[in-house]
Design an enzyme around this catalytic site. Structure first.
Site, PDB file in Angstrom:
ATOM      1  N   GLY A 196       0.834  -1.211   0.000  1.00  0.00           N
ATOM      2  CA  GLY A 196       0.000   0.000   0.000  1.00  0.00           C
ATOM      3  C   GLY A 196       0.858   1.246   0.000  1.00  0.00           C
ATOM      4  N   PRO A 198       2.992   4.643   1.341  1.00  0.00           N
ATOM      5  CA  PRO A 198       3.980   4.907   2.396  1.00  0.00           C
ATOM      6  C   PRO A 198       3.321   5.411   3.696  1.00  0.00           C
ATOM      7  CG  PRO A 198       4.776   5.735   0.288  1.00  0.00           C
ATOM      8  CD  PRO A 198       3.360   5.279   0.054  1.00  0.00           C
ATOM      9  N   VAL A 200       0.304   4.765   5.012  1.00  0.00           N
ATOM     10  CA  VAL A 200      -0.302   3.669   5.791  1.00  0.00           C
ATOM     11  C   VAL A 200       0.790   2.662   6.202  1.00  0.00           C
ATOM     12  CG1 VAL A 200      -2.108   1.914   5.876  1.00  0.00           C
ATOM     13  CG2 VAL A 200      -2.528   4.045   4.637  1.00  0.00           C
ATOM     14  N   GLU A 218       5.602  -3.241   1.066  1.00  0.00           N
ATOM     15  CA  GLU A 218       5.702  -3.003  -0.384  1.00  0.00           C
ATOM     16  C   GLU A 218       4.948  -1.704  -0.652  1.00  0.00           C
ATOM     17  OE1 GLU A 218       7.395  -4.395  -2.647  1.00  0.00           O
ATOM     18  OE2 GLU A 218       7.980  -6.333  -1.844  1.00  0.00           O
ATOM     19  N   CYS A 252       1.998   0.548  -9.019  1.00  0.00           N
ATOM     20  CA  CYS A 252       3.026   1.101  -8.119  1.00  0.00           C
ATOM     21  C   CYS A 252       4.316   1.448  -8.861  1.00  0.00           C
ATOM     22  CB  CYS A 252       3.316   0.134  -6.986  1.00  0.00           C
ATOM     23  SG  CYS A 252       3.841  -1.486  -7.564  1.00  0.00           S
TER      24      CYS A 252
HETATM   25  P1  NAD Z   1      -3.467   2.250   1.100  1.00  0.00           P
HETATM   26  O1  NAD Z   1      -2.209   2.386   1.872  1.00  0.00           O
HETATM   27  O2  NAD Z   1      -4.439   3.344   1.150  1.00  0.00           O
HETATM   28  O3  NAD Z   1      -4.264   0.928   1.569  1.00  0.00           O
HETATM   29  C1  NAD Z   1      -3.675  -0.340   1.640  1.00  0.00           C
HETATM   30  C2  NAD Z   1      -4.400  -1.170   2.671  1.00  0.00           C
HETATM   31  O4  NAD Z   1      -4.312  -0.554   3.948  1.00  0.00           O
HETATM   32  C3  NAD Z   1      -5.881  -1.390   2.390  1.00  0.00           C
HETATM   33  O5  NAD Z   1      -6.188  -2.745   2.625  1.00  0.00           O
HETATM   34  C4  NAD Z   1      -6.571  -0.482   3.391  1.00  0.00           C
HETATM   35  O6  NAD Z   1      -7.799  -1.002   3.844  1.00  0.00           O
HETATM   36  C5  NAD Z   1      -5.590  -0.402   4.539  1.00  0.00           C
HETATM   37  N1  NAD Z   1      -5.608   0.895   5.216  1.00  0.00           N
HETATM   38  C6  NAD Z   1      -5.823   2.112   4.644  1.00  0.00           C
HETATM   39  N2  NAD Z   1      -5.726   3.089   5.573  1.00  0.00           N
HETATM   40  C7  NAD Z   1      -5.452   2.472   6.740  1.00  0.00           C
HETATM   41  C8  NAD Z   1      -5.228   2.945   8.080  1.00  0.00           C
HETATM   42  N3  NAD Z   1      -5.284   4.232   8.390  1.00  0.00           N
HETATM   43  N4  NAD Z   1      -4.967   2.037   9.044  1.00  0.00           N
HETATM   44  C9  NAD Z   1      -4.903   0.729   8.745  1.00  0.00           C
HETATM   45  N5  NAD Z   1      -5.114   0.230   7.500  1.00  0.00           N
HETATM   46  C10 NAD Z   1      -5.369   1.081   6.517  1.00  0.00           C
HETATM   47  O7  NAD Z   1      -2.993   1.904  -0.374  1.00  0.00           O
HETATM   48  P2  NAD Z   1      -3.896   1.756  -1.676  1.00  0.00           P
HETATM   49  O8  NAD Z   1      -4.457   3.097  -1.978  1.00  0.00           O
HETATM   50  O9  NAD Z   1      -4.794   0.595  -1.548  1.00  0.00           O
HETATM   51  O10 NAD Z   1      -2.806   1.370  -2.766  1.00  0.00           O
HETATM   52  C11 NAD Z   1      -2.055   2.315  -3.442  1.00  0.00           C
HETATM   53  C12 NAD Z   1      -0.645   2.392  -2.892  1.00  0.00           C
HETATM   54  O11 NAD Z   1      -0.063   1.096  -2.857  1.00  0.00           O
HETATM   55  C13 NAD Z   1       0.264   3.206  -3.793  1.00  0.00           C
HETATM   56  O12 NAD Z   1       1.128   3.971  -3.002  1.00  0.00           O
HETATM   57  C14 NAD Z   1       1.060   2.142  -4.557  1.00  0.00           C
HETATM   58  O13 NAD Z   1       2.284   2.593  -5.044  1.00  0.00           O
HETATM   59  C15 NAD Z   1       1.204   1.094  -3.488  1.00  0.00           C
HETATM   60  N6  NAD Z   1       1.434  -0.224  -4.081  1.00  0.00           N
HETATM   61  C16 NAD Z   1       2.665  -0.792  -3.925  1.00  0.00           C
HETATM   62  C17 NAD Z   1       2.939  -2.016  -4.512  1.00  0.00           C
HETATM   63  C18 NAD Z   1       4.283  -2.670  -4.377  1.00  0.00           C
HETATM   64  O14 NAD Z   1       4.406  -3.856  -4.709  1.00  0.00           O
HETATM   65  N7  NAD Z   1       5.305  -1.979  -3.905  1.00  0.00           N
HETATM   66  C19 NAD Z   1       1.949  -2.659  -5.251  1.00  0.00           C
HETATM   67  C20 NAD Z   1       0.701  -2.049  -5.366  1.00  0.00           C
HETATM   68  C21 NAD Z   1       0.460  -0.831  -4.772  1.00  0.00           C
END
Ligand code: NAD
Length: 473
Positions: A196, A198, A200, A218, A252
């Site tokens: 997700g 950075p 979170v 990741e 990502c």
């Molecule tokens: P996000 O961080 O908003 O959410 C990821 C997960 O965290 C979700 O399951 C969500 O329910 C949970 N979450 C969200 N806010 C939370 C909180 N305050 N407390 C606890 N849990 C929480 O990310 P996203 O919007 O789903 O994904 C996009 C991000 O992920 C981008 O930054 C992207 O670059 C990154 N990403 C990285 C990879 C990698 O392999 N490095 C792959 C895909 C996406």
């Protein structure tokens, strides 16, 4: 609908008990592969492929081809890799023992971490929930998967699939958003694998610190593409157009922004626009009617992206036509944002959409300064025929991954570590790296004969002298 915490606690307790974790820990390679095969059987079944495709089409407007290539095929590749290597990865590894430790043998035992939590994002919501799960099972763990609530259709499909093929004590899916995830994060796990943002990621790391639980993060960030005057502009533009529009730029490792040599900027912009048409709208029906260009995940992200465009425009950027953008349809066409600079919001956050800011450079020093001014990228791309330029950039920057004259394909290599550095991630994935994430490398020493009592006091002067000679470098 919020999931009652009592249900989360029940699932957690079913997994998190000594007997269950021991049984999974002691399971053979054959048993683990049998479990993993249930996933292969599920995703090979045409009726399930149709369900997966339908869910991803509803959540992200993905075409059948895109689902096959970026959500299902990578899982089949992972299963192949794990099937081929698991026996070797999980075998005890014997190491030579230094002469000074004569009489002892040394080995590494790969044991499961135990109880692990996988938290998935919404952009590849099926693949990025199931891929780490395969490795977690391979290593012998009990697993809770928390898919992203934002890709709601895929989340409920993942729940349905896992309940159908796994007993709760082995793998269970907890659906939900911040509340449910926060409740889970307060619990004691042995490893958390988070994909997700950075921001979170920091929340996850803080929560895991309470239990000193290890993490794989990741994350994302701003991944630049550097284009110099030696590159083939047309081919480069096509590669970037593909990488920037796959999943509507919501990848990502998508190229986030371009650093282009001033003298080839105009050619690049023209070639990029041309490449977009060739890839997504060859019949000139309007890109909003393209079968191969998805949509923005939700209206909140639509607004965020439009705000980025407007802010850049106000600060002097030259923005290409985006009149086809429609909040109703969560549609934004590929937009070029030329004349961009770091004062614009578009250069301050990960874009995660089909907007392409362009910054020009005169010298390689400008490139190095620009890259090092921002947090270390997840991916850094260099499009150049000059090996001197390539080496100079690699030597003077840091990034999770780097590709030269290609984009994004590194993620599919089963043995190449994939992941970020600092702000873009902690820990590496793919192949053996993923297996290790979910394993404890237990160092094991056994005394076969002899003793080392000569290192205990009271010291024998002659032996002490001899030890000093042996220890000398
Ligand atoms: P996000 O961080 O908003 O959410 C990821 C997960 O965290 C979700 O399951 C969500 O329910 C949970 N979450 C969200 N806010 C939370 C909180 N305050 N407390 C606890 N849990 C929480 O990310 P996203 O919007 O789903 O994904 C996009 C991000 O992920 C981008 O930054 C992207 O670059 C990154 N990403 C990285 C990879 C990698 O392999 N490095 C792959 C895909 C996406």
């Amino acid at each position: 609908m919020a999931i009652p915490f009592s249900l989360i606690d029940k699932a957690y307790n079913q997994q998190n008990n000594f007997e269950n974790l021991q049984e999974l820990k002691n399971s053979s390679v054959k048993e683990r592969l049998k479990r993993i095969n249930k996933i292969a059987n599920y995703i090979n079944e045409p009726k399930n492929v149709a369900k997966i495709t339908a869910a991803l089409s509803k959540d992200l407007g993905k075409s059948e081809e895109e689902v096959t290539l970026s959500e299902i095929y990578p899982l089949l590749l992972t299963i192949k890799t794990v099937t081929k290597n698991l026996k070797r990865w999980s075998q005890d590894e014997y190491l030579p023992t230094p002469l000074t430790m004569i009489g002892l043998t040394s080995s590494i035992k790969y044991e499961p971490k135990g109880h692990v939590l996988i938290i998935g994002p919404w952009n590849y919501p099926f693949m990025l929930s199931i891929n780490p799960l395969i490795y977690a099972i391979a290593a012998g763990n009990a697993v809770i998967v928390k898919p992203s609530e934002i890709a709601a259709n895929t989340s409920s499909l993942v729940k349905e699939m896992i309940s159908e093929i796994f007993p709760t004590n082995e793998v269970t899916v907890i659906e939900g958003g911040i509340e449910e995830t926060t409740h889970l994060l307060a619990k004691k796990f042995n490893h958390i694998y988070f994909t997700g943002s950075p921001n979170v990621g920091k929340v996850v790391m803080e929560a895991s610190a309470k239990h000193l639980c290890s993490v794989t993060l990741e994350l994302g960030g701003k991944s630049p593409v550097i284009i110099d005057q030696t590159t083939n502009i047309k081919t480069t533009a096509k590669k970037i157009a593909w990488a920037k529009t796959l999943n509507c730029g919501q990848t990502c490792i998508a190229p986030d922004y371009i650093l282009v040599k001033k003298e080839v900027e105009k050619d690049f912009i023209a070639a990029y626009k041309q490449a977009i048409t060739e890839l997504l709208d060859p019949q000139n029906n309007g890109i909003n009617n393209s079968a191969y260009f998805g949509k923005i995940i939700n209206k909140k992200n639509y607004d965020r992206l439009i705000n980025l465009i407007e802010d850049a425009k106000e600060k002097g950027a030259l923005v290409s036509d985006y009149s086809l953008a429609s909040k109703e349809n969560k549609f934004i066409p590929p937009v070029v944002v030329a004349n961009a600079n770091n004062s614009m919001s578009i250069m301050k956050e990960e874009i995660f959409g089909p907007l392409l800011p362009i910054i020009t450079f005169e010298s390689l020093n400008d490139v190095i300064t620009q890259i090092n001014e921002l947090p270390k990228p997840l991916a850094l791309y260099i499009m150049s025929k000059s090996s001197k330029t390539v080496d100079h950039i690699i030597k003077n920057t840091s990034a999770g991954n780097t590709m030269v004259n290609e984009l994004m394909m590194n993620v599919a290599h089963p043995d190449l570590p994939f992941g970020g550095v600092n702000n873009s991630g902690i820990g590496k994935s793919n192949g053996r790296y993923s297996f290790i994430n979910f394993s404890n490398e237990r160092g094991l020493m056994k005394r076969k004969w002899g003793t080392h009592k000569f290192i205990y006091p009271p010291f024998n002067k002659t032996i002490y002298k001899l030890l000093k000679i042996i220890a000398r470098v």
